[in-house]
Design a protein around this motif. Sequence first.
Motif, short mmCIF file in Angstrom:
data_model
loop_
_atom_site.label_atom_id
_atom_site.label_comp_id
_atom_site.label_asym_id
_atom_site.label_seq_id
_atom_site.Cartn_x
_atom_site.Cartn_y
_atom_site.Cartn_z
N LEU A 78 68.87 -5.85 -31.93
CA LEU A 78 67.62 -6.61 -31.88
C LEU A 78 67.91 -8.08 -32.16
O LEU A 78 68.68 -8.41 -33.07
N GLN A 79 67.31 -8.97 -31.38
CA GLN A 79 67.47 -10.41 -31.57
C GLN A 79 66.10 -11.07 -31.72
O GLN A 79 65.12 -10.62 -31.13
N VAL A 80 66.07 -12.12 -32.53
CA VAL A 80 64.86 -12.90 -32.73
C VAL A 80 65.10 -14.29 -32.13
O VAL A 80 66.01 -15.01 -32.55
N HIS A 81 64.29 -14.66 -31.14
CA HIS A 81 64.45 -15.93 -30.44
C HIS A 81 63.52 -17.00 -31.02
O HIS A 81 62.36 -16.71 -31.32
N ASN A 82 64.04 -18.20 -31.16
CA ASN A 82 63.31 -19.32 -31.77
C ASN A 82 63.01 -18.99 -33.23
O ASN A 82 61.89 -19.13 -33.71
N VAL A 83 64.05 -18.56 -33.94
CA VAL A 83 63.88 -18.12 -35.33
C VAL A 83 63.42 -19.25 -36.24
O VAL A 83 62.76 -19.01 -37.26
N ASP A 84 63.71 -20.49 -35.88
CA ASP A 84 63.30 -21.62 -36.73
C ASP A 84 61.78 -21.77 -36.79
O ASP A 84 61.25 -22.36 -37.74
N ALA A 85 61.08 -21.22 -35.78
CA ALA A 85 59.61 -21.30 -35.80
C ALA A 85 59.02 -20.46 -36.92
O ALA A 85 57.85 -20.65 -37.30
N LEU A 86 59.81 -19.54 -37.46
CA LEU A 86 59.31 -18.71 -38.56
C LEU A 86 59.07 -19.52 -39.82
O LEU A 86 58.32 -19.11 -40.70
N ASP A 87 59.71 -20.70 -39.91
CA ASP A 87 59.54 -21.54 -41.11
C ASP A 87 58.11 -22.05 -41.24
O ASP A 87 57.68 -22.40 -42.35
N ALA A 88 57.38 -22.11 -40.14
CA ALA A 88 56.01 -22.66 -40.18
C ALA A 88 54.97 -21.60 -40.56
O ALA A 88 53.80 -21.93 -40.75
N ILE A 89 55.39 -20.34 -40.66
CA ILE A 89 54.43 -19.26 -40.96
C ILE A 89 54.09 -19.28 -42.44
O ILE A 89 54.95 -19.46 -43.31
N ARG A 90 52.82 -19.08 -42.74
CA ARG A 90 52.34 -19.11 -44.11
C ARG A 90 51.92 -17.72 -44.59
O ARG A 90 51.69 -16.82 -43.79
#
Length: 398
Positions: A363-375
């Motif tokens: 399993l791969q997660v793409h654009n993982v850096d976008a997870l930093d914006a989740i609250r």
Amino acid sequence: MSEIRTANVQYTGAKGPIFNLSFQVAALTLITFGIYRFWGKTRIRKYIWSSTLVDGDRFEYTGTGLEKFLGFLIAVVFLAIYLGLIQIVLTFLGLSLLTEARSNEDIARQAIAINLSLLSVVPFLFFAIYRARRYRMARTRWRGIRFGMDKGAWGYVWRAIGHYLLTFVTLGALLPRMTFHLEKYMADRTWFGDERVTQSGKWTDLYGAMKHIFIGLGLILLGAALAVALGSEAPGGALGFVGYVWFMLGFLYYRVHSFGYLSSHKKLGERVAFSSSPQAGTVLRIYIVGGLLIGVVLAVFGGVAGIVAMGLTQAIMEGNPAAMGPLVPVLLAVSYIALILVLGAMVTALITQPVIAHYASTLQVHNVDALDAIRQRAADTGADAEGFADALDIGGAI
């Protein structure tokens, strides 16, 4: 423009630790007459969750054995009252399960009562499936952010009943439709923090994953036709057997590839996507190797038990039953219990965990850096905490 970064999911669990943990849990469950299983399953989940990493950060399972145990008690009381009311209604209709059958008509009535009683439980089976997944989501965290799932168990119940009926009356032809829409119903109600998961794709795309089911079914039908044409069961029976094995393996292929397709067509919010490529051959190899190792243990135990049994039999025939010693029956009983515990732990270490590890590692997660914006999201209540799943004996899975 910054580069979109992809993170691979990693699984770091090992066979030794989870074998020891599973053996301890099984032993304590046996000693406590099954009560410890709620705490034991929680311990195993904590190990598996913490062994799974995304971008270097581990998952966390925050469920407790106590809330699972209390949820189980609530579910048992509810089901006892519910089934009691069902039995009262059946008795009023002259379909009691408790009266002694004195004629063929009584036997027919009891058969109808049994089937109606079983059917009355079906909605709660689907209810339990949804609530169990919602509980696991509510008790899962990553980077301190909670997962969650909207309420919607009864909506899932009616959809599941409808899809299963459609699949049944179409002789399995609409299995992909059921697989896709039931997963979509749950996925579209899943959250990570303040971002919602969405399931895209088309259910007709899953027909490719059914190819081996169709091949197996074709071989079975061809074998039956051959047997009729030749008037002999030998060649047709052999072909039918091959078709049956192919058909059963086809379901494994379908499960693995449908999981990959559905996972690859999920998105978290608008920016995070996933891809998954599990291999049915790898999963099958895990089952075969694990099964063979478990079979070796069974064979060794069976051989030792056979030797001991032969010795006991000879001693009894010679009129000296005490020759083997008074502790032999006790040792045999303890050995049998130990075997059951060892086999259960081996299944977890050699089959369950490797399958989980394979699914996770592909399993791969793409654009993982976008997870930093989740609250963070508000905590969900535990509700019955998988109580219905445990009470209906469909809560054995990790």
